[in-house]
Design an enzyme around this catalytic site. Structure first.
Site, PDB file in Angstrom:
ATOM      1  N   LYS A  23      -1.242   4.132  -0.026  1.00  0.00           N
ATOM      2  CA  LYS A  23      -0.335   3.389   0.857  1.00  0.00           C
ATOM      3  C   LYS A  23       1.097   3.878   0.657  1.00  0.00           C
ATOM      4  CE  LYS A  23      -2.772  -1.104   0.962  1.00  0.00           C
ATOM      5  NZ  LYS A  23      -3.120  -1.128   2.385  1.00  0.00           N
ATOM      6  N   ARG A  73     -14.074  -3.922   2.333  1.00  0.00           N
ATOM      7  CA  ARG A  73     -15.408  -4.053   2.922  1.00  0.00           C
ATOM      8  C   ARG A  73     -16.487  -3.458   2.013  1.00  0.00           C
ATOM      9  NH1 ARG A  73     -13.492  -1.089   8.276  1.00  0.00           N
ATOM     10  NH2 ARG A  73     -11.629  -2.244   7.625  1.00  0.00           N
TER      11      ARG A  73
HETATM   12  N1  BES Z   1      -5.623  -4.971   1.759  1.00  0.00           N
HETATM   13  C1  BES Z   1      -5.510  -4.233   2.967  1.00  0.00           C
HETATM   14  C2  BES Z   1      -5.249  -5.105   4.182  1.00  0.00           C
HETATM   15  C3  BES Z   1      -3.948  -5.867   4.211  1.00  0.00           C
HETATM   16  C4  BES Z   1      -2.862  -5.340   4.871  1.00  0.00           C
HETATM   17  C5  BES Z   1      -3.848  -7.105   3.634  1.00  0.00           C
HETATM   18  C6  BES Z   1      -1.678  -6.045   4.919  1.00  0.00           C
HETATM   19  C7  BES Z   1      -2.656  -7.817   3.666  1.00  0.00           C
HETATM   20  C8  BES Z   1      -1.573  -7.288   4.318  1.00  0.00           C
HETATM   21  C9  BES Z   1      -6.794  -3.450   3.209  1.00  0.00           C
HETATM   22  O1  BES Z   1      -7.474  -3.039   2.086  1.00  0.00           O
HETATM   23  C10 BES Z   1      -6.429  -2.229   3.966  1.00  0.00           C
HETATM   24  O2  BES Z   1      -5.733  -1.433   3.430  1.00  0.00           O
HETATM   25  N2  BES Z   1      -6.919  -2.130   5.199  1.00  0.00           N
HETATM   26  C11 BES Z   1      -6.637  -1.033   6.048  1.00  0.00           C
HETATM   27  C12 BES Z   1      -7.928  -0.658   6.724  1.00  0.00           C
HETATM   28  C13 BES Z   1      -7.890   0.665   7.438  1.00  0.00           C
HETATM   29  C14 BES Z   1      -7.736   1.798   6.460  1.00  0.00           C
HETATM   30  C15 BES Z   1      -9.166   0.809   8.239  1.00  0.00           C
HETATM   31  C16 BES Z   1      -5.583  -1.453   7.061  1.00  0.00           C
HETATM   32  O3  BES Z   1      -5.564  -2.623   7.472  1.00  0.00           O
HETATM   33  O4  BES Z   1      -4.760  -0.629   7.411  1.00  0.00           O
HETATM   34 MN    MN Z   2      -6.779  -1.219   1.294  1.00  0.00          MN
END
Ligand code: BES
Ligand code: MN
Ligand code: ZN
Length: 537
Positions: A313, A387
């Site tokens: 990230k 997931r």
């Molecule tokens: N933990 C994140 C989702 C999230 C984002 C929670 C902002 C709280 C605030 C999750 O693990 C994630 O990174 N999801 C990705 C999925 C994508 C790579 C398909 C996302 O939402 O960008």
């Molecule tokens: Mn994530």
């Protein structure tokens, strides 16, 4: 390892007492009485205003004042309705009029000089609905930070139990204060709330309200704990504590067991971290329940820090990712309260805990892993880790636990926040009755959800050329929260299943009603409300 030990300054939740005595008969520094706007008073309040001449309010010219009003007039020489008019106050929900009371010899004095009261608050209750009581409780709580004891007749003026419960939850939740790691602790929130003029029958409602609010408070504490302290093993220790305190079995699988038993998702996500994954199970058996009592399995996403893994990230979105175990915190908070609430069904809480880091043995985009049920998954972005760990937990529940229903809670996708913002969680379900029950519990408890569809056409987004399924949408179809839900759905097989994506509602960016800036533990109240109403048959 060893090293620095952080010592937290814990803060206890506001205590709540029920007192049959009147507003000013219990010792307190601050007292609060309820007021309603003129237009809603006719429906909201059956009895005429007790404080002043009922004609003042009933005529439709001004607001109504609830129980305790007469004592203000007699003992303190105040005219609350006149003060409201002067302050241009209407009695809308959450409105607070604050009236300082001075010692004798220093300005206006109390009529009999016998009270310790330093301040009187008039608390607006709007339309008198539970939501208004919750809002009023939260506003009142914010107005009395640093106060030792608050005596109030707001609950005594409530029409039914759900208003009392909402009010108490509102106060306790809004006084939430993080324990900090500062060397000098800050000002504590309200210490004791005294519900004056409430008889013994109300104490059961109050006990339930404080149980739910404390569970929510506890979950918020887990969420706010920094990730250098909380790792999967730390969460397992907290679960052991809960089990010990509430007479529940706790079973923890460590990384070796997870690998040996085929929890491929947990292993893959956890292997980039030096702090290995855990699958934690907390089991609640209702006392004296028949063998065929329904079995609810709750599964929480417990990513103790989500760096994204090798699909790293950026700094800004990463900064809040200690909260990525909110689903786990919610499940643990719920399990900490089911016994005290007398939940009639069997409940198993599963926490899928891992730290998602880009360490030297981290999983790579394009890896293929095998989930607990044998499904192979092509990992296309290591930041879609939630997931993978939840799929194992759901598959395990379905294969081994004979669940009547599985509900998972997860900060799964940023897309859920984009779609619904910060007031509604995204709800998905394969069962209409289950979805309706959860939606209703959400409305009742003040944790609102919105049901989104499991769109059949979007399933093709999860196709993979090398494995049974891919795990993100490479077809760029959009609907990221739906795709995440579709991925999880297949692991529930034919067991009624619901998924709560709390990525948007899991954090509050500022104080808002009963929410305090930071982790909200969204789902504790709604799930407990749902479980309380869940029939044993
Ligand atoms: N933990 C994140 C989702 C999230 C984002 C929670 C902002 C709280 C605030 C999750 O693990 C994630 O990174 N999801 C990705 C999925 C994508 C790579 C398909 C996302 O939402 O960008
Ligand atoms: Mn994530
Ligand atoms: Zn995540």
């Amino acid at each position: 390892m060893g090293g620095i030990v952080l010592d937290e300054n814990p803060v206890r939740p506001t205590a709540v007492e029920v007192a049959a005595e009147g507003l000013l008969d219990v010792a307190a520094e601050v007292v609060a009485v309820p007021v309603w706007p003129a237009d809603t008073a006719a429906e909201a309040v059956q009895a005429p205003a007790s404080g002043a001449d009922p004609d003042d309010g009933a005529g439709g010219s001004g607001p109504w004042i609830g129980p305790g009003g007469a004592e203000l007039v007699d003992a303190l020489g105040l005219d609350p309705l006149w003060l409201m008019e002067r302050e241009n106050a209407s009695g809308r929900a959450g409105e607070i009029v604050s009236i300082p009371i001075f010692d004798e010899g220093r300005g206006a004095s109390s009529a009999d000089g016998e009270t310790d009261v330093t301040r009187v608050l008039l608390v607006g209750l709007g339309d008198g609905s539970p939501a208004s009581y919750r809002k009023a409780g939260a506003a009142l709580a914010r107005a009395v930070r640093g106060v030792n004891r608050l005596s109030t007749t707001v609950a005594a003026g409530a029409e039914d139990d759900s208003c009392v419960r909402a009010f108490v939850e509102g106060v306790v939740l809004a006084t939430f204060s993080l324990g900090t790691f500062r060397s000098k602790p800050g000002k504590p929130p309200l210490i004791t709330l005294v519900l004056a003029g409430l008889g013994e029958p109300a104490s059961e409602t109050v006990r339930k309200a404080t149980t739910v609010a404390s569970a929510s408070w506890y979950a918020r504490e887990l969420v706010h704990m920094p990730s250098n302290v909380k790792d999967p093993a730390w969460l397992a220790e907290r679960a052991e504590e809960i089990g010990h305190a509430h007479g529940m079995d706790v079973y923890v699988r460590d990384e070796k067991k997870l690998a040996a038993e085929g929890f491929g998702g947990l292993v893959a996500v956890g292997m980039g971290s030096s702090r290995p994954p855990r699958l934690i199970a907390l089991r609640y058996e209702p006392p004296g329940a028949p063998a065929d009592v329904p079995h609810v399995v709750l599964a929480g996403k417990g990513i103790t820090f989500d760096s994204g893994g090798l699909s790293l990230k950026k700094s800004d979105p990463m900064a809040t990712m200690k909260t990525d175990m909110s689903g786990a915190a919610v499940v643990m908070g719920v399990l900490s309260a089911v016994r005290e609430l007398g939940v009639a069904v069997r409940v198993t809480g599963l926490v899928a805990a891992a730290e998602n880091m880009p360490g030297r043995s981290a999983q790579r985009p394009s890896d293929v892993i095998m989930q607990y049920d044998g499904t192979t998954v092509e990992v296309l972005n290591t930041d879609a880790e939630g997931r993978l760990v939840l799929a194992d937990a759901i598959a395990y529940a379905v294969a081994e636990l004979e669940p009547s229903v599985v509900v998972d809670v997860a900060t799964l996708t940023g897309a859920a926040a984009t779609a619904l913002g910060r007031s509604h969680a995204a709800l998905y379900s394969t069962d209409d009755t289950l979805a309706d029950d959860l939606l209703r519990a959400g409305e009742e408890s003040g944790e609102r959800m919105w049901r989104l569809p499991l769109v059949d056409d979007y399933r093709q987004a999860l196709k993979s050329e090398v494995a049974d399924i891919g795990h993100i949408d490479t077809a760029k179809m959009g609907g990221g929260s739906i795709i995440g839900a579709l991925f999880l759905e297949r692991f529930a097989k034919d067991v009624p299943w619901a998924h709560l994506d709390i990525a948007g509602v899991g954090r509050a960016d500022k104080n808002r009603a009963e929410l305090v800036k930071g982790g909200t533990a969204f789902g504790v109240r709604a799930l407990l409300t749902w479980l309380e109403s869940h029939p044993a048959k």
